[in-house]
Design an enzyme around this catalytic site. Structure first.
Site, short mmCIF file in Angstrom:
data_model
loop_
_atom_site.label_atom_id
_atom_site.label_comp_id
_atom_site.label_asym_id
_atom_site.label_seq_id
_atom_site.Cartn_x
_atom_site.Cartn_y
_atom_site.Cartn_z
N SER A 28 14.23 59.41 40.14
CA SER A 28 13.28 58.71 41.00
C SER A 28 14.02 57.63 41.80
O SER A 28 15.01 57.91 42.45
CB SER A 28 12.14 58.15 40.16
N ASP A 38 6.10 68.17 41.50
CA ASP A 38 6.28 66.71 41.61
C ASP A 38 5.22 66.14 42.56
O ASP A 38 5.22 66.46 43.75
CB ASP A 38 7.68 66.40 42.14
N HIS A 83 7.23 64.86 37.91
CA HIS A 83 8.15 63.81 38.34
C HIS A 83 8.79 63.16 37.12
O HIS A 83 8.09 62.64 36.25
CB HIS A 83 7.39 62.75 39.15
#
Length: 282
Positions: free
Chosen positions: A102, A232, A260
């Site tokens: 991320s 995601d 995610h």
């Protein structure tokens, strides 16, 4: 595993290492508002067993690292990149394989642009381009937008924080697989209990885009592997594909049904891919 507090860039950072220091070093960089606990112990051990010296750390304002009063962080986003450099310095590591998830993947990209000779390779998970120049990418899912805009939390209440983060984790996991609510609740509760001030993680939200301009991703020279989930909701799959296209020679691994982050169901293929990628570089 060995926990160690280090002093770097004017703050104290909590770090932990796994494996043999003589093995190739892998620095794990977690996303915004997340401590090193989200690189779970078993995941780190699996990487280390494969002959890697694994280092994880709490970002400032997370876990046991230095925290600041919520709402006005007295540092720019670039200091999070400098912290990662400081962790390598403290361990005497001249160059490492960087694995970021991320926003941690964004920090890894900026690290590679700033100090390329200290990056052996990049593994970018569930992330998007950290610099300008990649246009036309799809926005987050409706579920993500709805959650961010409507969900509230009482940061003075530990239970409220745990429930909020559990709902957030459920949303990030996507809608293609069963959600491990019990396991995730245990992780979130342990993370909250360990933190100096769990409310300080909100400071990272104020740093979005707070970084000086860099050159294009096409100038990254480190061998790069991009790993992205097909479900995601924060960065739809096109973000991973675009990132792999922008960085010269980058390879793309799509995880079917993954949301995610680094989900337990995907540990085996992710660990295998990291071992393979870093072995080729070595």
């Amino acid at each position: 595993m060995t926990e160690r507090m280090i002093r770097s860039n004017g703050v104290e950072l909590c770090t932990e290492s796994f494996g043999d220091p003589t093995d190739p070093p892998v620095l794990l960089i977690m996303g915004a508002g997340a401590s090193m606990m989200w690189w779970e112990d078993a995941f780190c051990r699996a990487l280390a067993v494969g002959g890697r010296f694994v280092i994880r750390y709490d970002h400032r304002d997370t876990g046991r690292s230095t925290g600041f009063p919520p709402g006005l962080p007295p540092y720019p986003g670039d200091d999070l990149v400098a912290d990662a450099v400081g962790v390598l310095d403290a361990y005497g590591v001249p160059a490492a394989h960087l694995v970021g998830v991320s926003a941690g993947g964004g920090l890894a990209q900026l690290f590679a642009l700033d100090i390329p000779d200290r990056v052996r390779s990049l593994v970018l998970i569930s992330t998007t381009a950290a610099t300008a120049g990649v246009a036309g990418l799809p926005p987050p899912s409706e579920a993500f937008g709805r959650f961010v805009s409507t969900t509230t939390v009482d940061w003075s209440s530990a239970e409220s924080v745990v429930e909020y983060q559990l709902d957030y984790a459920r949303m990030l996991a996507g809608d293609k697989r069963p959600f491990d609510e019990a396991g995730m609740r245990d992780l979130i509760r342990a993370d909250a209990e360990r933190a100096r001030d769990i409310a300080a993680v909100r400071n990272h939200d104020l740093l979005a885009g707070d970084s000086r301009p860099r050159g294009p991703l096409s100038s990254i020279t480190a061998p790069t592997l991009v790993i992205h989930g097909t479900a995601d909701p924060m960065f739809p799959p096109a973000h991973g594909a675009a990132l792999a296209e922008e960085i010269p020679g980058a390879r793309l691994l799509m995880l079917e049904g993954a949301g995610h982050g680094v989900e337990r169901a995907d540990w085996e293929p992710i660990v295998h891919a990291i071992h393979e990628h870093t072995s080729e570089v070595r």
